[in-house]
Scaffold this active site. Structure first.
Site, mmCIF file in Angstrom:
data_model
loop_
_atom_site.group_PDB
_atom_site.id
_atom_site.type_symbol
_atom_site.label_atom_id
_atom_site.label_comp_id
_atom_site.label_asym_id
_atom_site.label_seq_id
_atom_site.Cartn_x
_atom_site.Cartn_y
_atom_site.Cartn_z
ATOM 1 N N ASP A 136 0.841 -1.201 0.000
ATOM 2 C CA ASP A 136 0.000 0.000 0.000
ATOM 3 C C ASP A 136 0.874 1.249 0.000
ATOM 4 O OD1 ASP A 136 -2.266 1.830 0.763
ATOM 5 O OD2 ASP A 136 -3.294 -0.081 0.977
ATOM 6 N N HIS A 197 -3.853 6.180 3.396
ATOM 7 C CA HIS A 197 -4.526 4.976 2.884
ATOM 8 C C HIS A 197 -3.933 3.681 3.453
ATOM 9 C CE1 HIS A 197 -5.754 2.002 -0.198
ATOM 10 N NE2 HIS A 197 -6.763 2.817 -0.442
ATOM 11 N N SER A 526 -10.930 -0.920 -1.205
ATOM 12 C CA SER A 526 -9.683 -0.900 -0.434
ATOM 13 C C SER A 526 -9.935 -1.191 1.037
ATOM 14 C CB SER A 526 -9.038 0.488 -0.502
ATOM 15 O OG SER A 526 -8.374 0.667 -1.705
#
Ligand SMILES: *[C@@H]1O[C@H](CO)[C@@H](O)[C@H](O)[C@H]1NC(C)=O
Ligand SMILES: *[C@@H]1O[C@H](CO)[C@@H](O)[C@H](O)[C@H]1NC(C)=O
Ligand SMILES: *[C@@H]1O[C@H](CO)[C@@H](O)[C@H](O)[C@H]1NC(C)=O
Ligand SMILES: *[C@@H]1O[C@H](CO)[C@@H](O)[C@H](O)[C@H]1NC(C)=O
Length: 737
Positions: A136, A197, A526
């Protein structure tokens, strides 16, 4: 990077693909040359790659032509001209040549909503010996979610490293990958997460429980990962401009060698047009991971609004996860100058103190006089700042909103939406999504008075009684590469999820939004992916020897069936087997296993015969008749059959189940068929399976006959039931859209 909204940011991770390639001074571009596995008994040898480059570029090839050699899989990164890439593609030992591309960037009530309480029975020692690899944008090391209090040293098997990063006993590995080099000022040369994220995904999977976490008071509660005792290894591949193909494969390569147990990959598609598994880095990475017993959980992408074929993770050896809603939702009221009140959705922490502000329709604020065609959607650069400043904007159907009006100095934004209002976005200014009808009413009010005004209230938390369902954004099947394999596989919570955030990243993802928070509320596939990652770790903590396929089977056959509540018409192509139930998945009763040789048979039967010796690394493995099978016989826990409308179908699937429930047990098959498909006859032979011991295997066939009539998708299911365990597989017959 241009200032983009959170939606855009999510897209970088789990979706879009910029068609930008990595340019350089000469006309060479960056490619992955994929050669399968290293020949058995030989192993990693960089000289293999040097001689390949030499044979195409000549002895004196430039030093930057061979950029990187992968180790867990046979392949390398090279800078080649188009012509050189083609020659490379033609070489015997090459499986595929993949151009480097940029993947655009694609919490925790959700665990309770899944019926997975904090005090669930755990196998703590095994859980803390499990390493979750997260590919990620990196991680925020100081987050309470990743504190290592109470953790012992890393498991002995761990071989990973910490690259310009201080690990602890929770985050035991952290590396970054950037083939292209560093030139964006927003990038930090370390595994530190600058976008939020990666921290969000990692904490949803394995974050510690953190009390009283919230986003500016919203979603307040305990933020927790599904397996808080598990260790985290971070592989940063996503940067300010996105995530590059070569780096994604480097991360898989390193994670496999380091000894992670599960891979969690909430990163976008290689390219939505790829037509073969071995041109896709996720399929390649997950294949080599599977060979080492590592299951890969991936996000099904966020392009659901494009309709069918909007997911890109098709390989049968990986899990592709759709996003379902949870019952938590954030509502935002709007009041007009005429007193009327409307209710929209967003996570709006701003307070306009009930003050009315001038309201303007975005179509009337165009920078091009008399032409509203871009401005009405509040497109960047289409709005006249002078007209927008100090006002509340009414925009039409913005597909990717969050930044609109901010740069132009608007007081707030009201977005008329043409899709369901399931997700609550975080905006850098007061804002809300409203329904199409409410938008029409606000528009007519606006046109009916010379001084239209409005105000937007702070959001409040409410319930979504329809949950769980699949919202518009979640990527859909069918499977573009193999129509007779169901994708996505299953669904997990991916809407309004509270999880850890990087306090140096704006909470709306919009540059200039100065608000910071250690926790943020996000949506996207996600966010769904790490829920499944955690559930897989939870299963593995009780069954350390289960193969990736068995874990996948356990998750799918125990999933809670879902319905197409928003009538998208996608059925299983929206949610696969349904929403995960981690507690049930630990005791699935029967499982459908598959190992490398099963996938080899499937690939041989599916036209991949040319390079089977390469991807197995075993020159004895070729596509002989004995090694060639039908896709219908790949031992998956789901059944999909593509057909044409008028055709009479007669198709037989073979499956083998392994008993992991009670030693002595009798399972009976039940097939449910909806009435609209009455001309389909689904038969299971034998329909009773009698087991006398654990690990015993039994085979059966499922035969589908008849035709599909007027339906596009006929959904059915097969349930093996012994009175204790119900082992459910979706059965889908469909006409490709
Ligand atoms: C190491 O990481 C820090 C940020 O944590 C960064 O500022 C620095 O440039 C990095 N150093 C190297 C040598 O990459
Ligand atoms: C309005 O602007 C759009 C986008 O720039 C353009 O495609 C369209 O032709 C314009 N329409 C008119 C009537 O000028
Ligand atoms: C919603 O609006 C967008 C932008 O105008 C458009 O592209 C899309 O097709 C619309 N979707 C639906 C379901 O009407
Ligand atoms: C197969 O691989 C082995 C080990 O790498 C090698 O010794 C043997 O010569 C190879 N056989 C063929 C037919 O290529």
């Amino acid at each position: 990077m241009i200032s983009v909204g959170l939606w855009h940011l999510l897209q970088i991770f789990t979706c879009f693909l910029l068609l930008t390639q990595s340019f350089s001074k000469d006309d060479r571009k960056t490619y992955i040359v994929y050669m399968g596995d290293y020949p058995k008994g030989v192993g990693f040898a960089e000289s293999l790659h040097t001689s390949m480059v030499e044979s195409v570029l000549g002895r004196n090839f430039p030093p930057d032509a061979l950029l990187h050699s992968y180790k867990s899989l046979n392949g390398f990164v090279a800078r080649l001209t188009k012509e050189e890439a083609n020659r490379m593609r033609g070489m015997d030992s090459v499986v595929s040549v993949i151009p480097d591309r940029i993947h655009k960037p694609q919490t925790t009530r959700s665990w309770d909503f899944l019926g997975f309480p904090e005090n669930v029975q755990r196998n703590i020692i095994a859980e803390s010996n499990t390493i979750v690899g997260v590919i990620d944008s990196g991680i925020w090391p100081e987050s309470d979610s990743f504190n290592d209090a109470g953790f012992g040293p890393p498991p002995k098997k761990w071989k990973g490293i910490c690259q310009n990063f201080t690990c602890n006993n929770k985050i035991i590995g952290a590396q970054y990958f950037r083939t292209k080099g560093f030139f964006e000022k927003d990038d930090i040369k370390s595994p530190i997460d600058t976008t939020g994220h990666g921290s969000h995904c990692a904490s949803t999977a394995a974050g510690n429980p953190v009390r009283s976490a919230s986003l500016l008071g919203f979603g307040s509660g305990t933020a927790r990962g599904g397996v808080p005792s598990a260790r985290i290894a971070v592989y940063k591949v996503c940067w300010a401009t996105g995530c590059d193909t070569t780096d994604i494969l480097k991360a898989y390569d390193a994670a496999i060698a380091d000894g992670v147990d599960i891979l969690s990959v909430s990163v976008g598609a290689t390219q939505l047009t790829h037509n073969k598994y071995f041109k896709d880095v996720h399929a390649i990475g997950a294949f080599h991971a599977m060979k080492k017993g590592i299951l890969t959980s991936t996000s099904a992408d966020n392009l659901g609004q494009l309709g069918p074929y909007s997911t890109s993770k098709f390989a049968p050896w990986l899990l592709s996860v759709a996003a379902s809603t949870i019952d938590k939702k954030f509502f935002t009221k709007i009041q007009l100058g005429n007193g009327k009140i409307y209710e929209g959705v967003s996570v709006n922490a701003f307070d306009l103190h009930n003050i009315q502000h001038p309201l303007i329709y975005a179509g009337d604020a165009s920078i091009i006089k008399g032409n509203s065609s871009n401005a009405r959607y509040c497109q960047e650069n289409a709005l006249d700042k002078a007209l927008v400043k100090g006002k509340i904007l009414l925009c039409d159907n913005i597909p990717y909103p969050s930044f609109v009006g901010f740069a132009q100095g608007a007081v707030g934004v009201i977005i008329r939406s043409n899709v369901s209002l399931a997700v609550s976005d975080v905006f850098p200014l007061p804002a809300a999504h409203i329904t199409h009808n409410d938008g029409a009413q606000i528009y007519s009010y606006l046109k009916s008075t010379s001084n239209p005004t409005a105000t937007i209230f702070k959001s409040y938390e409410g319930k979504d009684p329809l949950a769980p369902y699949i919202d518009s954004f979640s990527g859909r099947g069918p499977n573009k590469i193999t129509p007779n394999i169901l994708k996505p596989d299953l669904a997990a919570p991916g809407v309004n999820i509270l999880a850890a955030w990087s306090p140096i990243a704006p909470i709306s993802g919009v540059k200039g939004d100065k608000r910071i928070s250690k926790y943020n509320i996000l949506y996207g596939t996600s966010m769904a992916c790490p829920h499944v990652t955690a559930a897989a770790v939870y299963i593995k903590s009780f069954h350390p020897n289960w193969s990736p396929a068995v874990i996948k089977s356990a998750l799918m056959t125990t999933a809670t069936p879902m319905r197409d509540i928003l009538n998208h018409g996608n059925a299983e192509f929206g949610y696969g087997a349904g929403q995960i139930n981690p507690m049930k998945a630990v005791k699935p009763g029967l499982v459908y296993d598959a190992t490398e040789i099963d996938y080899v048979k499937f690939l041989c039967g599916d036209g991949y015969s040319g390079f089977m010796d390469k991807i197995t690394g075993d020159n004895k493995t070729t596509c002989t008749p004995a090694n060639t099978g039908s896709v219908l016989d790949l031992n998956l826990p789901s059944f999909a059959l593509s057909t044409t409308r008028s055709k009479y179908i007669s198709a037989t699937f073979s499956r083998t189940v392994t008993n992991v429930g009670s030693a002595k047990s009798i399972y009976k098959a039940t097939v449910t068929t909806p009435p609209s498909s009455s001309s389909l006859n689904i038969k299971v032979v034998p329909d009773v399976l009698v087991f006398s011991s654990l690990e015993e295997k039994m085979s059966f066939t499922l035969k589908i006959e008849g035709s599909i009539n007027n339906a596009n998708i006929v959904s059915s299911s097969l349930v093996w039931d012994d009175g204790t365990f119900q082992v459910r597989s979706p059965v889908v017959v469909y006409v490709p859209p």
